[in-house]
Design an enzyme around this catalytic site. Structure first.
Site, PDB file in Angstrom:
ATOM      1  N   SER A  94       0.928  -0.884  -0.216  1.00  0.00           N
ATOM      2  CA  SER A  94       0.135   0.197  -0.070  1.00  0.00           C
ATOM      3  C   SER A  94       1.163   0.956  -0.292  1.00  0.00           C
ATOM      4  O   SER A  94       0.649   2.258   0.089  1.00  0.00           O
ATOM      5  CB  SER A  94      -1.241   0.207   1.201  1.00  0.00           C
ATOM      6  OG  SER A  94      -0.084  -0.265   2.352  1.00  0.00           O
ATOM      7  N   ARG A 224      -6.046   8.965 -10.560  1.00  0.00           N
ATOM      8  CA  ARG A 224      -6.900   9.732  -9.010  1.00  0.00           C
ATOM      9  C   ARG A 224      -5.785   9.206  -8.436  1.00  0.00           C
ATOM     10  O   ARG A 224      -4.685   9.067  -8.383  1.00  0.00           O
ATOM     11  CB  ARG A 224      -7.658   8.202  -8.872  1.00  0.00           C
ATOM     12  CG  ARG A 224      -8.481   8.040  -8.041  1.00  0.00           C
ATOM     13  CD  ARG A 224      -8.052   7.662  -6.103  1.00  0.00           C
ATOM     14  NE  ARG A 224      -8.438   7.402  -5.588  1.00  0.00           N
ATOM     15  CZ  ARG A 224      -8.298   7.157  -4.316  1.00  0.00           C
ATOM     16  NH1 ARG A 224      -6.638   7.353  -3.649  1.00  0.00           N
ATOM     17  NH2 ARG A 224      -8.923   7.352  -2.645  1.00  0.00           N
ATOM     18  N   VAL A 225      -6.363  11.201  -7.614  1.00  0.00           N
ATOM     19  CA  VAL A 225      -5.139  11.355  -6.375  1.00  0.00           C
ATOM     20  C   VAL A 225      -6.514  10.971  -5.044  1.00  0.00           C
ATOM     21  O   VAL A 225      -7.408  11.615  -5.238  1.00  0.00           O
ATOM     22  CB  VAL A 225      -5.319  12.642  -6.868  1.00  0.00           C
ATOM     23  CG1 VAL A 225      -4.644  13.462  -5.119  1.00  0.00           C
ATOM     24  CG2 VAL A 225      -3.732  12.512  -7.630  1.00  0.00           C
ATOM     25  N   GLY A 226      -5.826  10.739  -4.223  1.00  0.00           N
ATOM     26  CA  GLY A 226      -6.724  10.162  -2.998  1.00  0.00           C
ATOM     27  C   GLY A 226      -6.844  11.996  -2.010  1.00  0.00           C
ATOM     28  O   GLY A 226      -5.933  12.425  -2.715  1.00  0.00           O
ATOM     29  N   ASP A 227      -6.963  11.530  -0.447  1.00  0.00           N
ATOM     30  CA  ASP A 227      -6.410  12.197   0.464  1.00  0.00           C
ATOM     31  C   ASP A 227      -5.087  12.483   0.547  1.00  0.00           C
ATOM     32  O   ASP A 227      -4.709  14.057   1.267  1.00  0.00           O
ATOM     33  CB  ASP A 227      -7.383  12.167   1.596  1.00  0.00           C
ATOM     34  CG  ASP A 227      -6.932  10.866   2.026  1.00  0.00           C
ATOM     35  OD1 ASP A 227      -6.515   9.453   1.326  1.00  0.00           O
ATOM     36  OD2 ASP A 227      -6.612  10.559   3.436  1.00  0.00           O
ATOM     37  N   GLY A 250     -10.048   7.947   0.960  1.00  0.00           N
ATOM     38  CA  GLY A 250      -9.818   9.492   0.668  1.00  0.00           C
ATOM     39  C   GLY A 250     -10.578   9.995  -0.160  1.00  0.00           C
ATOM     40  O   GLY A 250     -10.994  11.286   0.698  1.00  0.00           O
TER      41      GLY A 250
HETATM   42  C1  SD4 Z   1      -6.462   7.230  -0.526  1.00  0.00           C
HETATM   43  N1  SD4 Z   1      -6.037   7.081   1.662  1.00  0.00           N
HETATM   44  O1  SD4 Z   1      -5.724   7.322  -1.597  1.00  0.00           O
HETATM   45  C2  SD4 Z   1      -5.518   6.598   0.539  1.00  0.00           C
HETATM   46  C3  SD4 Z   1      -5.718   5.380   0.899  1.00  0.00           C
HETATM   47  C4  SD4 Z   1      -5.861   4.864   2.702  1.00  0.00           C
HETATM   48  O2  SD4 Z   1      -6.740   2.671   3.034  1.00  0.00           O
HETATM   49  O3  SD4 Z   1      -5.538   4.830   2.987  1.00  0.00           O
HETATM   50  N2  SD4 Z   1      -6.279   3.756   1.673  1.00  0.00           N
HETATM   51  O4  SD4 Z   1      -7.499   7.213  -0.140  1.00  0.00           O
END
Ligand code: SD4
Length: 336
Positions: A94, A224-227, A250
């Site tokens: 991850s 895609r971009v997350g938080d 995110g």
């Molecule tokens: C995201 N918050 O890219 C991250 C991924 C994550 O459990 O923490 N997944 O959204």
């Protein structure tokens, strides 16, 4: 006594006491003379800084950060070097090398770092660079910008001396090939011991920094971009108050600007625990489908008090404090 004043007083007291001394937040001379004190008393018989807290079960990362703090280095150095341990770990799917790819097979990474001055640096959707957190730090320190994306981020990294490499390991490629059989996109509520790593640290001077690094949601859409790398969502630090960082879905963290919210709630007098709970409840209130995804937060205030909360069971976090490297299970909302 106003909470803000209390926080400052307590912080000063923390810095002033010798190791092993008792810290009591409200001293007699600090007590409000005209009414009931609004602050909750913080009492601990142990020193609480320096300290490190990180999402998930990451004892090697917290140990690294702790060792950096023990060597007298800054919280900024500690969080950078701490999360680098996970970025380099190929078994961790991850973060960094070995991260699960997007639906087209690209490993794209998001990372950000924030220091005691409130400076911030980030990269999003960067490919082929194992340590995005260090690129984020370089964005903060060596450019007039705060966030670089995609190819530009990679080019900047290469110009800064990072060596590009393939981040898609055989193990992650195999998982992606399996996923492609059905190619259904459904976020999974993480019940393993790992995911995005967010880390907060307080150094011996009482200064706070934070870092957050991820390969994002597996099999996400390309681009895609997350938080995680977005200031205020995946991470926020205010050196007067504390810091917070997030893991999980995110999109939901972004919509509620979760980490900034937690720090602001602490500014208003909430404990880190109360602030994390309120931020999770904000997500739940806005998203009736909360049973389908996970969001988890950790937070620390200026005194080194910590908090953690999530929607579903199984989110855990690691602290290195009082010479002890310890994993904790976070309290959660969905007990039904
Ligand atoms: C995201 N918050 O890219 C991250 C991924 C994550 O459990 O923490 N997944 O959204």
């Amino acid at each position: 006594m106003k909470r803000r004043k209390f926080i400052q007083n307590a912080a000063l007291t923390t810095l002033g006491v010798a190791v092993g001394a008792t810290l009591t937040g409200c001293t007699d001379e600090n007590k409000e003379t005209t009414g009931t004190a609004v602050a909750k008393e913080v009492t601990t018989s142990k020193p609480v800084i320096p300290m490190v807290i990180a999402t998930w079960n990451v004892p090697n990362a917290t140990k690294k950060a702790w060792d950096v703090l023990q060597a007298g280095k800054s919280a900024l150095d500690a969080v950078e070097q701490g999360v680098m341990i996970e970025e380099a770990d190929e078994n961790n799917q991850s973060v960094g090398k070995g991260g699960l790819p997007d639906r087209d097979g690209n490993v794209t990474l998001d990372a950000c770092i924030m220091n005691k001055e409130g400076n911030y640096g980030a990269v999003v959707c960067i490919e082929n660079i194992k340590h995005p957190i260090s690129v984020a730090r370089k964005v903060m320190e060596d450019t007039p910008h705060v966030l670089l994306a995609g190819n530009g981020a990679k080019q900047f990294a290469i110009e800064s001396g990072f060596t590009p490499e393939n981040l898609l390991t055989e193990k992650s490629k195999e998982a992606w090939n399996k996923w492609k059989v059905e190619a259904k996109y459904k976020p999974i509520i993480n019940v393993e011991n790992h995911d995005t790593i967010g880390m907060l640290a307080i150094d011996k001077n009482g200064d706070i920094s934070g870092a957050c690094t991820t390969s994002g949601l597996s099999y996400k859409m390309q681009g895609r971009v997350g938080d995680s790398a977005i200031i205020g969502s995946g991470l926020f630090i205010d050196n007067e108050i504390g810091g917070a960082t997030a893991t999980g879905m995110g999109e939901e963290v972004l919509k509620t600007v979760g980490s900034f919210l937690i720090v602001e709630l602490m500014r208003q007098g909430k404990s880190p625990q109360e602030a994390c709970e309120e931020a999770v409840k904000r997500v739940i209130k806005k998203s009736p489908n909360y049973k389908d995804f996970q969001v988890g937060y950790i937070a620390v205030n200026k005194q080194g008090e910590t908090g953690a909360y999530c929607i579903h069971e199984w989110f855990n976090y690691t602290t290195y404090q009082n010479n002890e490297n310890k994993n904790h299970k976070a309290d959660f909302y969905n007990k039904a």
